[in-house]
Design a protein around this motif. Sequence first.
Motif, PDB file in Angstrom:
ATOM      1  N   SER A 346       0.829  -1.203   0.000  1.00 55.96           N
ATOM      2  CA  SER A 346       0.000   0.000   0.000  1.00 55.96           C
ATOM      3  C   SER A 346       0.865   1.256   0.000  1.00 55.96           C
ATOM      4  O   SER A 346       0.501   2.272  -0.606  1.00 55.96           O
ATOM      5  CB  SER A 346      -0.931   0.009   1.217  1.00 55.96           C
ATOM      6  N   ALA A 347       2.008   1.197   0.673  1.00 54.16           N
ATOM      7  CA  ALA A 347       2.912   2.347   0.714  1.00 54.16           C
ATOM      8  C   ALA A 347       3.610   2.553  -0.626  1.00 54.16           C
ATOM      9  O   ALA A 347       3.792   3.682  -1.082  1.00 54.16           O
ATOM     10  CB  ALA A 347       3.951   2.155   1.815  1.00 54.16           C
ATOM     11  N   GLU A 348       3.995   1.439  -1.253  1.00 56.21           N
ATOM     12  CA  GLU A 348       4.731   1.518  -2.508  1.00 56.21           C
ATOM     13  C   GLU A 348       3.833   1.862  -3.693  1.00 56.21           C
ATOM     14  O   GLU A 348       4.267   2.519  -4.649  1.00 56.21           O
ATOM     15  CB  GLU A 348       5.429   0.170  -2.770  1.00 56.21           C
ATOM     16  N   PHE A 349       2.574   1.420  -3.609  1.00 57.40           N
ATOM     17  CA  PHE A 349       1.633   1.653  -4.718  1.00 57.40           C
ATOM     18  C   PHE A 349       0.400   2.379  -4.178  1.00 57.40           C
ATOM     19  O   PHE A 349      -0.652   1.763  -3.943  1.00 57.40           O
ATOM     20  CB  PHE A 349       1.226   0.328  -5.370  1.00 57.40           C
ATOM     21  N   PRO A 350       0.476   3.677  -3.944  1.00 58.67           N
ATOM     22  CA  PRO A 350      -0.649   4.433  -3.377  1.00 58.67           C
ATOM     23  C   PRO A 350      -1.789   4.582  -4.374  1.00 58.67           C
ATOM     24  O   PRO A 350      -1.677   4.188  -5.542  1.00 58.67           O
ATOM     25  CB  PRO A 350      -0.016   5.791  -3.061  1.00 58.67           C
ATOM     26  N   ALA A 351      -2.900   5.147  -3.896  1.00 65.53           N
ATOM     27  CA  ALA A 351      -4.069   5.365  -4.757  1.00 65.53           C
ATOM     28  C   ALA A 351      -3.673   6.187  -5.969  1.00 65.53           C
ATOM     29  O   ALA A 351      -2.918   7.155  -5.870  1.00 65.53           O
ATOM     30  CB  ALA A 351      -5.174   6.074  -3.970  1.00 65.53           C
ATOM     31  N   GLY A 352      -4.198   5.783  -7.126  1.00 65.23           N
ATOM     32  CA  GLY A 352      -3.910   6.508  -8.357  1.00 65.23           C
ATOM     33  C   GLY A 352      -2.686   6.014  -9.094  1.00 65.23           C
ATOM     34  O   GLY A 352      -2.334   6.561 -10.139  1.00 65.23           O
ATOM     35  N   THR A 353      -2.020   4.977  -8.558  1.00 61.75           N
ATOM     36  CA  THR A 353      -0.844   4.448  -9.228  1.00 61.75           C
ATOM     37  C   THR A 353      -1.202   3.912 -10.612  1.00 61.75           C
ATOM     38  O   THR A 353      -2.287   3.355 -10.827  1.00 61.75           O
ATOM     39  CB  THR A 353      -0.188   3.329  -8.388  1.00 61.75           C
ATOM     40  N   ILE A 420      -8.093   5.981   7.685  1.00 63.35           N
ATOM     41  CA  ILE A 420      -7.822   5.693   6.277  1.00 63.35           C
ATOM     42  C   ILE A 420      -7.643   6.997   5.499  1.00 63.35           C
ATOM     43  O   ILE A 420      -6.773   7.115   4.627  1.00 63.35           O
ATOM     44  CB  ILE A 420      -8.961   4.847   5.667  1.00 63.35           C
ATOM     45  N   GLN A 421      -8.463   7.976   5.844  1.00 60.39           N
ATOM     46  CA  GLN A 421      -8.418   9.252   5.144  1.00 60.39           C
ATOM     47  C   GLN A 421      -7.161  10.063   5.462  1.00 60.39           C
ATOM     48  O   GLN A 421      -6.581  10.714   4.581  1.00 60.39           O
ATOM     49  CB  GLN A 421      -9.664  10.069   5.503  1.00 60.39           C
ATOM     50  N   HIS A 422      -6.686   9.980   6.718  1.00 63.31           N
ATOM     51  CA  HIS A 422      -5.604  10.866   7.143  1.00 63.31           C
ATOM     52  C   HIS A 422      -4.226  10.198   7.218  1.00 63.31           C
ATOM     53  O   HIS A 422      -3.212  10.869   6.982  1.00 63.31           O
ATOM     54  CB  HIS A 422      -5.935  11.487   8.504  1.00 63.31           C
ATOM     55  N   VAL A 423      -4.160   8.931   7.573  1.00 66.14           N
ATOM     56  CA  VAL A 423      -2.839   8.288   7.691  1.00 66.14           C
ATOM     57  C   VAL A 423      -2.635   7.170   6.676  1.00 66.14           C
ATOM     58  O   VAL A 423      -1.526   6.658   6.532  1.00 66.14           O
ATOM     59  CB  VAL A 423      -2.588   7.750   9.123  1.00 66.14           C
ATOM     60  N   GLY A 424      -3.704   6.751   6.001  1.00 68.51           N
ATOM     61  CA  GLY A 424      -3.578   5.782   4.923  1.00 68.51           C
ATOM     62  C   GLY A 424      -2.947   4.473   5.350  1.00 68.51           C
ATOM     63  O   GLY A 424      -3.342   3.870   6.353  1.00 68.51           O
ATOM     64  N   TRP A 425      -1.917   4.054   4.611  1.00 66.13           N
ATOM     65  CA  TRP A 425      -1.308   2.742   4.830  1.00 66.13           C
ATOM     66  C   TRP A 425      -0.662   2.594   6.210  1.00 66.13           C
ATOM     67  O   TRP A 425      -0.494   1.474   6.709  1.00 66.13           O
ATOM     68  CB  TRP A 425      -0.270   2.465   3.744  1.00 66.13           C
ATOM     69  N   LYS A 426      -0.324   3.669   6.858  1.00 68.21           N
ATOM     70  CA  LYS A 426       0.308   3.580   8.186  1.00 68.21           C
ATOM     71  C   LYS A 426      -0.636   2.982   9.228  1.00 68.21           C
ATOM     72  O   LYS A 426      -0.191   2.490  10.269  1.00 68.21           O
ATOM     73  CB  LYS A 426       0.773   4.971   8.643  1.00 68.21           C
TER      74      LYS A 426
END
Length: 494
Positions: A346-353, A420-426
Amino acid sequence: MNSYVLLIALVVASGGFVFGVDSGIIATTLGHKTFAVYMYGPSAKNASLTGAIVSVYNAGQAVGTFITGYSADKFSRRWTICAAGMIATFGAALQTAAQNVGMMIAGRFLAGLACGMILSVVPVYIAEVSPPKNRGLIVGLQGMMISIGFMAANWIGYAGGFASGNSQWRIPLAMQMPGAILLSIGCFFIPYTPRWLVGKERYDEARAVIVRLHGDSSEVFLAQEFTQIHDQILLEREGRNTNALISIKTLFSRRYIRRTATACFILMMGQLSGSTVIQNYQSIFYASVGYTGRTSLLISGIYGFMGVFGQIAYLCFVADKWLRTRTLWIGSAFLCIMISIIMALSAEFPAGTKDPSGPRAAIAFIFIYSFGYALFFNAMVWVVPVELFPFFLRSKGLGLGVFSKAVVAIVLAQITPIAIQHVGWKYYSLFIASNFVAGFIYYFFLPETKGKSLEEIAELFGDALATEQLEDIDTSGKEGTMVRGEAKHVESAV
């Protein structure tokens, strides 16, 4: 294994199916745009109301556990399950007919209340009618039915996408009702548990039930089973007030606090493993990697199969074959690894990849995660907690464990959309840490209960056993020794 035990266990375990459908259907419901527009208005977005719809279900579960602690001992495990099915039916009807968010929330609360009752009493019922050598498998049937319910919910939601307008989500919500109705009807054809009957001093009926449950066993075993149940319950009652409030206080006494903490910990870790978050917010996860609409619902449907496959593997290769402790700590390590991989992808391939290989790999590992959770935890989180408590605390102790689970679920339901909205994959790091801690606790501190009777397990925590070990009990000359012929005349009463 006695086919009668298996049959009544399947009837009662259908409560797991009700929970699976009721819990799983909200994921696909939230994925329908028609639902979002109807409930939230033209923007089709409201993170607070989405969190409320999900979390109020868990609040209902918390309330349901308190009802069960009293009802299961007062009115029996059997009729408590029946009442839960009726409440679940009414809650589903409210959701199906919802005209606004308030009505939807009320329906979800009632569904949660019913499922809180189901989760607190179904494992107790099944454990109390199961022979020790097969208890892990038979109680595990609830986990199997939960998996089937989740899978059914995902495919019902996907099918709803082919309807038009608000039927896309109303028809799937209505499909919560058939399982709940059948559960309530089935309760008219199952017996009371022998331990509950002994607790009510209905000894002849208890003997009759034991004969029906273990009729393929020897006369000596039947007598030993009744003697151990009878004597242990009498010993537990000596000098004790079994009032509901006093029993709750007893759960936190020095003598029982370890058992209470262990049961609560296992059920809370079932939530903090990340399974419920992934289940309830699948559509959000899939949207973050580019899959929306009907495609997202199709992926959810396929995801549901993984839980069933994992549960089948548990019943075939793990149940009553592996040690309980080994199953739990290996499972925690497995989930740690899976979530770490998902977080890295998820960190390597974020949304919109632009590269589709990353999102596809992340979804594949989510599927593998689901299989692993079902294999190691879906049944075991119910098998172990229900084994830990003596009879007079069993329903209340498991109820407290389910309450703890529900509280954690409420917190996760509120923070997950925001996280999910603010820290995402973390956000995945929370579940990596919790699974690591759980595995450590299971490996070093959890006692092994495999193969022991419910009465013998109490010895592991320092309780006195009223009799010898089950196979060593001498019933010769004891009043009330089991005789098959004497039990037959009361079978119609159970």
